[in-house]
Design an enzyme around this catalytic site. Structure first.
Site, PDB file in Angstrom:
ATOM      1  N   ASP A 336       0.823  -1.216   0.000  1.00  0.00           N
ATOM      2  CA  ASP A 336       0.000   0.000   0.000  1.00  0.00           C
ATOM      3  C   ASP A 336       0.859   1.268   0.000  1.00  0.00           C
ATOM      4  O   ASP A 336       2.007   1.250   0.432  1.00  0.00           O
ATOM      5  CB  ASP A 336      -0.911   0.014   1.232  1.00  0.00           C
ATOM      6  CG  ASP A 336      -0.129  -0.062   2.530  1.00  0.00           C
ATOM      7  OD1 ASP A 336       0.796  -0.904   2.613  1.00  0.00           O
ATOM      8  OD2 ASP A 336      -0.403   0.721   3.459  1.00  0.00           O
ATOM      9  N   GLU A 337       0.250   2.317  -0.481  1.00  0.00           N
ATOM     10  CA  GLU A 337       0.768   3.686  -0.359  1.00  0.00           C
ATOM     11  C   GLU A 337       2.272   3.810  -0.640  1.00  0.00           C
ATOM     12  O   GLU A 337       2.973   4.521   0.070  1.00  0.00           O
ATOM     13  CB  GLU A 337       0.487   4.228   1.055  1.00  0.00           C
ATOM     14  CG  GLU A 337      -0.987   4.294   1.387  1.00  0.00           C
ATOM     15  CD  GLU A 337      -1.247   4.669   2.835  1.00  0.00           C
ATOM     16  OE1 GLU A 337      -2.180   5.438   3.077  1.00  0.00           O
ATOM     17  OE2 GLU A 337      -0.539   4.182   3.744  1.00  0.00           O
TER      18      GLU A 337
END
Ligand code: TNX
Length: 525
Positions: A336-337
């Site tokens: 993620d991210e």
């Protein structure tokens, strides 16, 4: 006394007895269908009367299996302190005589880990049967919830231990029902994790995902890269001392969870969320220099150096050691991210890491962003924010684990007055976290695409068990119900009343909970 007065007195006595029995019939032991079980069982049929657990009761288990004996002992351990009864656990192939609890396996397990169970309660006996030990364990939670709340106390109580008669036939809607605990932003010691396991087991969850690494800390000993734990484990949000699990401690957590038919899913987040790694080993940075340890709460600023071969040696070593500690099928690779990883680097990195996990005999889970990469068969994408990513994952053949932030992120504040937590995904009151259906929430994603549901607790603002429990309760029981009970029997107006009745249980189990005004709590607070 003359005859007439005698007659009048006996009439009065009869009326009094009828009134007493009527008032008793309004107690919770009279109607199995009216009991406040969470998650709500698939089907309940009430019968007349009740079973009463008495001092001479025993727990009979069918056959000589060590595994069933363990479940019998677990139930006995739960019931002994408050009842003060001996509750011997007896192995016997014969159906026991009256007054006992009987646990048996029946039929053949159609799929591994089948969690269905049948519970029959008569005046004579409580008979729990299931196709697998996991099913028996889930059914044991139902027995606990059918007894008065005081059953959970650790000292002997006076009282009657009655269960209303009838039958329950129950099984989960989704095969994966989990919670996630972020032990990276704030570290939680082994005993805290064990308590969390106990609490999620009570609501029939079967997975605990541990977020073991992030910018702020690395939490698992890796023998081939010792500095990860020694240096990377020495920080956390706010500048505290952090901590990490030795491999022995971690194995102990895994075993403790497995004994409750809960799978631990370990997560090593990469290529972003990796500052604690980059601070521990300079060679994993593109510029060869170690970063500083980090105690803030920003996200998206770190990345492993995807062009260096040593990065893949590092990933391979970590996954190999982790795989040997993992009894369940999945290793979670985060993903993620990764805002500072170029897309053209991110895509091959995620592909290669998936191959490494598979080479060590495990299946891959990752946050929904991993759908940008090729996905291996059986990879699971955990939907948290992007419906587009989730649909992309499905189009690549992946299953989805549902953790929509606006519903299941139990680190979100309940409302504007909640002191703890964040609010970027919105306030999540109890009704908001309960009223949704995984199979219809995201257009394009239906039940067949979904592995299950998971409630993540990120811990940027959560520092201890009291705070953890306040955010988790009462939202987690609702999410457990969404994963277990079919949508056709779920209804907020009915749920809030059942939940309200669990206040007594929260109190005796010393669970710190948020007394939402949406719920008619059964006790005065
Ligand atoms: C987003 S959810 C994150 C986490 C944060 C969380 C805080 C996800 C995959 N990433 O890094 O802790 O928000 O609510």
């Amino acid at each position: 006394m003359n005859k007439n007065r005698q007659k009048a007195t006996s009439v009065l006595i009869i009326i009094a007895m009828v009134m007493i029995s009527l008032s008793c019939s309004t107690t919770s032991t009279s109607d199995l269908a009216g009991e406040s079980i969470i998650p709500k069982p698939v089907s309940i049929t009430a019968a007349q009367g009740f079973f009463e657990l008495k001092a001479n009761a025993a727990i009979y288990i069918q056959g000589e299996s060590e595994e069933l004996r363990k479940i019998g002992n677990y139930l006995a351990d739960k019931l002994r302190p408050s009842t003060g009864f001996a509750l011997e656990v007896i192995t016997d192939d014969k159906v026991p005589g009256p007054g006992n609890i009987y646990l048996s396996l029946s039929g053949t397990e159609t799929k591994p880990g089948d969690e269905s169970y049948e519970l029959s309660i008569t005046k004579k006996m409580v008979h729990l049967s299931a196709k697998s030990p996991a099913g028996l364990f889930r059914g044991v939670q139902t027995i606990r919830q059918l007894l008065p709340a005081n059953i959970e106390l650790s000292t002997k109580q006076e009282g009657e231990w009655k269960i209303a008669a009838g039958t329950i036939s129950d099984y989960p809607d989704y095969g994966y029902r989990g919670a996630m605990l972020d032990v990276a932003r704030h570290f939680f010691i082994v005993d805290d994790v064990k308590r969390y396991i106990d609490l999620i087991a009570y609501y029939k969850m079967n997975a605990l995902h541990l977020h073991l690494s992030d910018d702020q800390g690395w939490r698992i000993e890796i023998k081939s890269w010792p500095n990860l734990a020694i240096k990377g484990g020495s920080s956390e949000v706010g500048g505290g001392a952090g901590g990490y699990y030795t491999q022995e401690q971690y194995a102990d957590i895994v075993k403790y969870a497995n004994d409750q038919y809960i799978t631990i899913v370990p997560e090593i987040d990469m290529p972003g969320h990796t500052n604690a790694i980059l601070a521990s080993y300079p060679e994993l940075n593109c510029n060869g220099k170690a970063t500083e340890l980090y105690g803030g709460i920003e996200v998206g600023f770190s990345t492993l150096c995807t062009d260096k071969e040593i990065t893949y040696k590092f990933v391979d070593d970590v996954i190999r050691e982790l795989a040997t500690l993992t009894t369940g099928p999945y290793i979670h690779i985060g993903g993620d991210e990764s805002h500072v990883t170029k897309k053209e680097d991110y895509i091959p990195f995620i592909k290669r890491v998936q191959d490494i996990v598979l080479a060590h005999g495990k299946l891959v889970m990752g946050w929904d962003e991993i759908s940008l990469s090729d996905l291996n068969p059986n990879t699971v994408a955990q939907y948290w924010s992007s419906a587009g990513n989730a649909n992309l994952a499905v189009s690549k053949g992946a299953k989805i684990l549902m953790s929509p932030a606006a519903k299941t992120y139990i680190d979100m504040k309940y409302d504007s007055t909640t002191v703890l937590g964040q609010k970027w995904a919105g306030y999540i009151e109890v009704d908001t976290s309960y009223i949704w259906d995984p199979a219809t929430l995201v257009p394009g994603i239906g039940k067949d695409n979904i592995l299950g549901v998971e409630a993540p607790l990120w811990t940027e603002t959560i520092t201890n068990m009291d705070e953890l429990e306040y955010m988790v309760f009462p939202r987690l029981p609702g999410i457990a119900e969404i994963g277990w009970s079919p949508v056709s029997i779920r209804n907020w107006d009915d749920y809030r009343i059942r939940l309200g009745k669990h206040a007594d249980r929260f109190t005796v189990m010393q669970i710190n909970y948020y007394a939402s005004r949406q719920v008619p709590w059964s006790e005065n607070r």
